[in-house]
Design an enzyme around this catalytic site. Structure first.
Site, mmCIF file in Angstrom:
data_model
loop_
_atom_site.group_PDB
_atom_site.id
_atom_site.type_symbol
_atom_site.label_atom_id
_atom_site.label_comp_id
_atom_site.label_asym_id
_atom_site.label_seq_id
_atom_site.Cartn_x
_atom_site.Cartn_y
_atom_site.Cartn_z
ATOM 1 N N TRP A 198 0.845 -1.193 0.000
ATOM 2 C CA TRP A 198 0.000 0.000 0.000
ATOM 3 C C TRP A 198 0.885 1.250 0.000
ATOM 4 C CZ3 TRP A 198 -0.847 3.492 4.315
ATOM 5 C CH2 TRP A 198 -1.754 4.503 3.998
ATOM 6 N N LYS A 472 -15.976 6.604 -8.554
ATOM 7 C CA LYS A 472 -14.725 6.005 -8.082
ATOM 8 C C LYS A 472 -15.117 4.765 -7.292
ATOM 9 C CE LYS A 472 -10.764 6.978 -5.053
ATOM 10 N NZ LYS A 472 -10.101 8.016 -4.252
ATOM 11 N N TRP A 473 -14.716 3.601 -7.785
ATOM 12 C CA TRP A 473 -15.144 2.326 -7.203
ATOM 13 C C TRP A 473 -13.976 1.765 -6.394
ATOM 14 C CZ3 TRP A 473 -19.780 -0.565 -8.659
ATOM 15 C CH2 TRP A 473 -19.851 -1.833 -8.077
ATOM 16 N N ASP A 474 -14.075 1.878 -5.082
ATOM 17 C CA ASP A 474 -12.946 1.535 -4.210
ATOM 18 C C ASP A 474 -13.128 0.145 -3.602
ATOM 19 O OD1 ASP A 474 -10.607 1.903 -2.813
ATOM 20 O OD2 ASP A 474 -11.269 3.680 -1.719
ATOM 21 N N ASN A 475 -12.059 -0.385 -3.076
ATOM 22 C CA ASN A 475 -12.085 -1.700 -2.429
ATOM 23 C C ASN A 475 -10.871 -1.772 -1.516
ATOM 24 O OD1 ASN A 475 -11.191 -4.500 -2.090
ATOM 25 N ND2 ASN A 475 -12.964 -4.988 -3.325
ATOM 26 N N ASN A 476 -11.106 -1.823 -0.210
ATOM 27 C CA ASN A 476 -9.992 -1.550 0.698
ATOM 28 C C ASN A 476 -9.527 -2.675 1.610
ATOM 29 O OD1 ASN A 476 -9.195 1.179 0.088
ATOM 30 N ND2 ASN A 476 -11.224 1.793 0.739
ATOM 31 N N CYS A 514 -10.296 1.538 -8.019
ATOM 32 C CA CYS A 514 -9.378 1.906 -6.939
ATOM 33 C C CYS A 514 -9.408 0.765 -5.932
ATOM 34 C CB CYS A 514 -9.854 3.212 -6.293
ATOM 35 S SG CYS A 514 -8.911 3.716 -4.855
ATOM 36 N N ASP A 536 -2.267 5.622 -3.364
ATOM 37 C CA ASP A 536 -2.617 6.599 -2.335
ATOM 38 C C ASP A 536 -1.423 7.479 -2.006
ATOM 39 O OD1 ASP A 536 -5.225 5.909 -2.106
ATOM 40 O OD2 ASP A 536 -5.039 4.787 -0.227
#
Ligand code: GLA
EC number: 3.2.1.22
Length: 718
Positions: A198, A472-476, A514, A536
């Site tokens: 990350w 914005k399609w995030d996945n964390n 993302c 990031d």
């Protein structure tokens, strides 16, 4: 991009079949294999420059302890009959053993390229691509394998996928299955891959290929920051601009494995495909499993030639969106400025300031939904309409309507949410083991059709009811507990279905993928989404390396890159607004990620001009060919040149990373220009005219003072 087409005599580009010998010819490459008459096995013959026939292997009879299958180059190595190297397929047969004997049975040549149902895939017309399907069968187990090879001659790209079908009577388990596998002759080779974590994506790792197995992969459930699903094989003398390079890029967003083995005979085998930890795929009688596809390109113009082949192929034949070659609106994203502290007042203020500076798209990032119903919930749509209206009325002061974008993290759920209360069975879990949380979240199980339908309906409701131009399609977080290893791939298939339906239903929306930055920067995502948030890490110095190395495989057009505040939140480093802006302009989606009200006045005043500059640069970055003239991991003065496809315009980015006292400044030799043409060269208001020959053989010199310096230079062909 080299355009030389080799005269192949009787053989033309595309697929050429001579009985059971197969050739896939690109403009500057050939890929050849044939059927061994006695074993029925497929034998790799050649992957490299143009070649019109196979040359008999003279060392095939060499004696040694290893059996014959270890002494040949195998195209799709099965397991259990004496090839001790890594297999392309490992099947646990219904009888319990893992022996297979796949023999060629037939083949078919198809104009164009059939799609891969449920999976992202390259595409093209009959003029662009031809496909060869080779069928093999294990008669005892009645298992059939179809290998599908597509050749894009203009890109020297061979794309392969494999389909395994169980025609037997009992259930079998696919324990390992490769999309691509190739054996290269005995020679010294090196491999390159991109590793990271990350906020520090895309370190390029170059190492000698030693005897034995070496490789990398991801068992995160996603392609991940840890290793990108990309492998390059090069010779020891290959450089950025010269020498042979084989590039492999897996069109997949899930766990993957890329392994390279130099066997005892010195041959190098490369195998890319599913990660075996996340497969164990049961196949009942009549069922099939199809692998994602893998793109392999060949270049004799070094890593630069390899990258340009990937870039053009991905932009023209992978990203299927209307945005693929359209300049992107300059945006302002709220994340680094507001973090979770989002309210109606600061949305209005931020949107107003953004519009005042010349921003065209305001993106509301994390923190926009209610605290009581975090992440996706039925009430989510209620508040958003008002927020959009607020942002737009804040941004409307200059006549042009400010576009609005919204962040989602749809694949996750908080434990404290109405959704989880209603459907605890909807998250990934394994029996009664603890459901470990990451970033206070659990992962929705997208392999379940009801979860897919819920996401499609919820997101459609929001996008349908509001003027949202960008998502914005995030996945964390990664996948932890799963009911079965095969859930990982079923999840990815479910995610692809959701992406497919939504992006087709909302075709004009600009979609950005993302995953905590570049945790899912892969060709699979790029089939559905126009671009990806690269990292990031928004420190401009770090970004030079991240963006240069990401461009080894991915075009700059798909990289999101923003100017953020200084000192940078993660590194504490301060760089000038020009340096941050110039670095961000090398990405296709340029933007700001800060609070303008908190910018020093002398910085803020420069922003409108920098946005205008980005708008001038953007079409060339989006559509042009990239020449990395000097790389940040090797030079204090990295430089990159983008040349428009027609060759009329070019933009040169030059950087000085650190001040070097009393050291001469290098001449940057340009590449890819027409030596006979003349170019007007403009930088900071100064103009000169030089021939392409002078620019490529002498180069341009720029003087810098201090750390973190940059220049943007325009070239116009006269
Ligand atoms: C991830 C993304 C960021 C931002 C945050 C919001 O880290 O990569 O860009 O959207 O989530 O929580």
């Amino acid at each position: 991009m080299a355009t030389t087409q080799f005269d192949l005599g009787n053989e033309t580009t595309g697929v050429v079949v001579d009985e059971t010998s197969f050739a896939l010819h690109g403009n500057n490459s050939s890929y050849r294999f044939h059927v061994d008459a006695s074993s029925g096995d497929l034998i790799s013959d050649h992957f490299g420059g143009p070649a019109t026939e196979n040359v008999a292997l003279s060392n095939i009879a060499a004696h040694g302890w290893v059996e014959m299958p270890c002494r040949i180059w195998r195209e799709f190595p099965d397991q259990g009959r004496g090839d001790f190297r890594i297999p392309a397929v490992r099947i646990r047969q219904s009888a319990g053993h893992t022996v297979s004997e796949l023999r060629y049975t037939s083949h078919q040549v198809i104009p164009g390229k059939p799609s891969l149902p449920g999976l992202p895939a390259t595409f093209g017309s009959e003029e662009d691509v031809s496909t060869l399907v080779v069928r093999m069968e294990d008669e005892r187990a009645r298992v059939v394998v179809e290998l599908s090879y597509s050749i894009f001659p203009a890109h020297d790209a061979v794309v392969r996928s494999a389909k395994v079908t169980n025609n037997g009577n009992g259930e079998i388990t696919i324990e390992n299955l490769a999309s691509f596998s190739v054996d290269l002759p005995s020679q010294e080779l090196e491999m390159i891959n991109l590793r990271g974590d990350w906020s520090r994506e895309a370190f390029a790792e170059r190492r000698k290929i030693h005897y034995g197995t070496q490789g990398f992969g991801s068992a995160v459930g996603y392609s991940s920051h840890l290793h990108n699903p990309f492998l390059a094989i090069v010779t020891p003398t290959t450089t950025e601009s010269q020498g042979e390079a084989w590039g492999f890029s897996l069109v997949y967003t899930g766990s993957f494995a890329a392994n390279v083995e130099k066997g005892s005979q010195g041959f190098t085998r490369a195998v890319l495909g599913f990660h075996p930890n996340h497969l164990s795929w049961p196949l009942a009688p009549g069922e099939s499993l199809v692998t994602p596809e893998c793109v392999a390109v060949y270049s004799t113009t070094g890593l630069g030639g390899m990258s340009r082949r990937f870039h053009r192929l991905f932009r023209d034949h992978l990203v299927r969106r209307e945005w693929a070659d359209r300049p992107r609106p300059a945006l302002l994203n709220s994340w680094e400025g507001l973090s979770f502290d989002v309210n109606e007042d600061n949305i209005y203020a931020l949107a107003t300031d953004a519009a005042d500076l010349g921003v065209k798209l305001f993106v509301l990032d994390d923190g926009w939904f209610g605290v009581k119903h975090p992440r996706l919930a039925e009430t989510a749509a209620l508040g958003i309409g008002r927020r959009i209206r607020l942002a737009q009325c804040g941004g409307q002061r200059h006549g042009e309507k400010l576009k609005f974008g919204l962040w989602f993290e749809p694949e996750m759920v908080n434990v404290r949410s109405s959704l989880y209360e209603a459907h605890p069975e909807w998250v990934l879990h394994a029996a009664d083991y603890p459901r470990t949380e990451g970033r206070n979240q659990l992962v929705l199980n997208l392999s379940l059709p009801e979860v897919q339908d819920f996401l499609i309906a919820s997101i459609s409701k929001i996008l349908g009811a509001s003027a949202i131009s960008y998502v914005k399609w995030d996945n964390n977080r990664g996948m932890h507990e799963m009911a079965h290893p095969s859930v990982a791939h079923r999840y990815i298939l479910g995610a692809y279905r959701v992406f497919d339906v939504l992006t087709k239903r909302f075709p004009h929306v600009l979609w950005e993928g993302c995953a905590s930055g570049g945790g899912r920067f892969d060709p699979g995502i790029l089939h559905y989404f126009d671009q990806v948030w690269t990292s990031d890490n928004t420190d401009a110095l770090e970004r030079v390396r991240i963006q240069f190395n990401t461009s080894l495989v991915y075009p700059a057009s798909v990289m999101g890159a923003h100017i953020s505040a200084v000192p940078n939140w993660s590194t504490g480093r301060s760089t000038s607004i020009e340096f941050r802006a110039h670095v961000a302009m090398m990405g296709g989606s340029f933007g700001l990620e800060l609070t303008p009200a908190e910018m020093p006045a002398e910085e803020k005043v420069k922003v409108p001009q920098l946005i205008a500059l980005s708008e001038r640069v953007n079409p060339v970055v989006i559509g042009g060919d990239l020449w990395r003239l000097s790389n940040p991991e090797e030079s204090n003065w990295p430089a990159a040149l983008f040349i428009s496809r027609a060759g009329h315009q070019a933009v040169l980015f030059c950087f000085q990373l650190r001040a070097h006292l009393y050291h001469a400044f290098p001449f940057v030799k340009l590449q890819g220009l027409d030596p006979r043409a003349r170019y007007r060269v403009t930088c900071n208001g100064e103009e000169a005219v030089y021939s392409g020959a002078t620019l490529m053989n002498v180069g341009l010199q720029y003087i810098f003072y201090g750390d973190y310096q940059s220049r943007v230079v325009f070239l116009d062909r006269l």
